[in-house]
Design a protein around this motif. Structure first.
Motif, PDB file in Angstrom:
ATOM      1  N   THR A   1       0.837  -1.207   0.000  1.00 49.27           N
ATOM      2  CA  THR A   1       0.000   0.000   0.000  1.00 49.27           C
ATOM      3  C   THR A   1       0.870   1.254   0.000  1.00 49.27           C
ATOM      4  O   THR A   1       0.612   2.196  -0.748  1.00 49.27           O
ATOM      5  CB  THR A   1      -0.944   0.005   1.215  1.00 49.27           C
ATOM      6  OG1 THR A   1      -1.762  -1.159   1.162  1.00 49.27           O
ATOM      7  CG2 THR A   1      -1.805   1.249   1.245  1.00 49.27           C
TER       8      THR A   1
ATOM      9  N   ASN B   1       2.423   1.711  -3.401  1.00 50.03           N
ATOM     10  CA  ASN B   1       1.452   2.246  -4.364  1.00 50.03           C
ATOM     11  C   ASN B   1       1.200   3.731  -4.126  1.00 50.03           C
ATOM     12  O   ASN B   1       1.079   4.502  -5.081  1.00 50.03           O
ATOM     13  CB  ASN B   1       0.143   1.467  -4.295  1.00 50.03           C
ATOM     14  CG  ASN B   1       0.277   0.064  -4.837  1.00 50.03           C
ATOM     15  OD1 ASN B   1       1.156  -0.223  -5.656  1.00 50.03           O
ATOM     16  ND2 ASN B   1      -0.573  -0.836  -4.378  1.00 50.03           N
ATOM     17  N   LEU B   2       1.135   4.153  -2.864  1.00 42.50           N
ATOM     18  CA  LEU B   2       0.956   5.574  -2.549  1.00 42.50           C
ATOM     19  C   LEU B   2       2.134   6.411  -3.061  1.00 42.50           C
ATOM     20  O   LEU B   2       1.942   7.491  -3.618  1.00 42.50           O
ATOM     21  CB  LEU B   2       0.802   5.777  -1.041  1.00 42.50           C
ATOM     22  CG  LEU B   2      -0.541   5.404  -0.435  1.00 42.50           C
ATOM     23  CD1 LEU B   2      -0.468   5.467   1.093  1.00 42.50           C
ATOM     24  CD2 LEU B   2      -1.623   6.334  -0.945  1.00 42.50           C
TER      25      LEU B   2
ATOM     26  N   ARG C   1       4.163   5.690  -5.549  1.00 38.00           N
ATOM     27  CA  ARG C   1       4.068   5.756  -7.011  1.00 38.00           C
ATOM     28  C   ARG C   1       2.968   6.721  -7.446  1.00 38.00           C
ATOM     29  O   ARG C   1       3.165   7.515  -8.360  1.00 38.00           O
ATOM     30  CB  ARG C   1       3.819   4.375  -7.583  1.00 38.00           C
ATOM     31  CG  ARG C   1       5.031   3.467  -7.521  1.00 38.00           C
ATOM     32  CD  ARG C   1       4.749   2.108  -8.165  1.00 38.00           C
ATOM     33  NE  ARG C   1       5.842   1.198  -7.944  1.00 38.00           N
ATOM     34  CZ  ARG C   1       5.917   0.333  -6.937  1.00 38.00           C
ATOM     35  NH1 ARG C   1       4.930   0.247  -6.053  1.00 38.00           N
ATOM     36  NH2 ARG C   1       6.958  -0.462  -6.805  1.00 38.00           N
ATOM     37  N   ASP C   2       1.821   6.648  -6.786  1.00 39.84           N
ATOM     38  CA  ASP C   2       0.689   7.502  -7.155  1.00 39.84           C
ATOM     39  C   ASP C   2       0.982   8.980  -6.944  1.00 39.84           C
ATOM     40  O   ASP C   2       0.546   9.819  -7.731  1.00 39.84           O
ATOM     41  CB  ASP C   2      -0.569   7.109  -6.370  1.00 39.84           C
ATOM     42  CG  ASP C   2      -1.147   5.775  -6.802  1.00 39.84           C
ATOM     43  OD1 ASP C   2      -0.756   5.259  -7.873  1.00 39.84           O
ATOM     44  OD2 ASP C   2      -1.990   5.237  -6.053  1.00 39.84           O
ATOM     45  N   ILE C   3       1.695   9.315  -5.878  1.00 32.14           N
ATOM     46  CA  ILE C   3       1.939  10.725  -5.587  1.00 32.14           C
ATOM     47  C   ILE C   3       3.107  11.293  -6.401  1.00 32.14           C
ATOM     48  O   ILE C   3       3.132  12.470  -6.719  1.00 32.14           O
ATOM     49  CB  ILE C   3       2.134  10.970  -4.076  1.00 32.14           C
ATOM     50  CG1 ILE C   3       1.863  12.429  -3.763  1.00 32.14           C
ATOM     51  CG2 ILE C   3       3.515  10.590  -3.615  1.00 32.14           C
ATOM     52  CD1 ILE C   3       1.460  12.707  -2.363  1.00 32.14           C
TER      53      ILE C   3
ATOM     54  N   ARG D   1       4.214   9.934  -9.502  1.00 32.23           N
ATOM     55  CA  ARG D   1       4.016   9.743 -10.948  1.00 32.23           C
ATOM     56  C   ARG D   1       3.563  11.013 -11.677  1.00 32.23           C
ATOM     57  O   ARG D   1       4.074  11.298 -12.763  1.00 32.23           O
ATOM     58  CB  ARG D   1       3.026   8.609 -11.186  1.00 32.23           C
ATOM     59  CG  ARG D   1       2.920   8.167 -12.609  1.00 32.23           C
ATOM     60  CD  ARG D   1       1.975   6.992 -12.756  1.00 32.23           C
ATOM     61  NE  ARG D   1       1.829   6.272 -11.511  1.00 32.23           N
ATOM     62  CZ  ARG D   1       1.909   4.963 -11.368  1.00 32.23           C
ATOM     63  NH1 ARG D   1       2.083   4.214 -12.392  1.00 32.23           N
ATOM     64  NH2 ARG D   1       1.771   4.391 -10.202  1.00 32.23           N
ATOM     65  N   PRO D   2       2.634  11.811 -11.132  1.00 36.19           N
ATOM     66  CA  PRO D   2       2.183  12.994 -11.870  1.00 36.19           C
ATOM     67  C   PRO D   2       3.196  14.145 -11.910  1.00 36.19           C
ATOM     68  O   PRO D   2       3.011  15.087 -12.664  1.00 36.19           O
ATOM     69  CB  PRO D   2       0.921  13.441 -11.146  1.00 36.19           C
ATOM     70  CG  PRO D   2       0.676  12.496 -10.056  1.00 36.19           C
ATOM     71  CD  PRO D   2       1.827  11.567  -9.958  1.00 36.19           C
TER      72      PRO D   2
ATOM     73  N   LYS E   1       6.544  15.777  -0.660  1.00 38.92           N
ATOM     74  CA  LYS E   1       5.428  14.855  -0.930  1.00 38.92           C
ATOM     75  C   LYS E   1       5.550  13.601  -0.068  1.00 38.92           C
ATOM     76  O   LYS E   1       4.552  13.120   0.475  1.00 38.92           O
ATOM     77  CB  LYS E   1       5.393  14.463  -2.410  1.00 38.92           C
ATOM     78  CG  LYS E   1       5.087  15.603  -3.348  1.00 38.92           C
ATOM     79  CD  LYS E   1       3.646  16.018  -3.238  1.00 38.92           C
ATOM     80  CE  LYS E   1       3.299  17.059  -4.280  1.00 38.92           C
ATOM     81  NZ  LYS E   1       1.940  17.530  -4.155  1.00 38.92           N
TER      82      LYS E   1
END
Length: 84
Positions: free
Chosen positions: A11, A14-15, A17-19, A21-22, A54
């Motif tokens: 988890t 994934n967080l 990567r999600d934060i 990536r953009p 971040k």
């Protein structure tokens, strides 16, 4: 290469990567969940500081760097060494 806490959960991975990536000038090359190592490319110091911010917001501050020779931001957001 940055050292985060280890191990990281799926988890948390994934967080991260999600934060990240953009972010336009940041590319994640590798994230080792077992060791907590994050390998990224970035264009400049401001990009690196944005990554630190971040990750702190996620509660996963950078503990240390293998490269660059830099002291990570403290959880309070203060840079204690800057770039060497």
């Amino acid at each position: 290469m940055a050292q985060l806490k280890s191990p990281l959960s799926t988890t948390e991975g994934n967080l991260i990567r999600d934060i990240l990536r953009p972010l336009f000038d940041i590319q994640i090359l590798d994230l080792d969940l077992r060791s907590g190592l994050l390998l990224i490319t970035y264009n400049g110091n401001m990009d690196l500081m944005m990554v630190e911010e971040k990750l702190m917001q996620l509660g996963l501050p950078i503990q240390s760097y293998a490269f660059p020779n830099r002291t990570p931001l403290h959880p309070g957001g203060t840079d204690t060494g800057g770039l060497a």
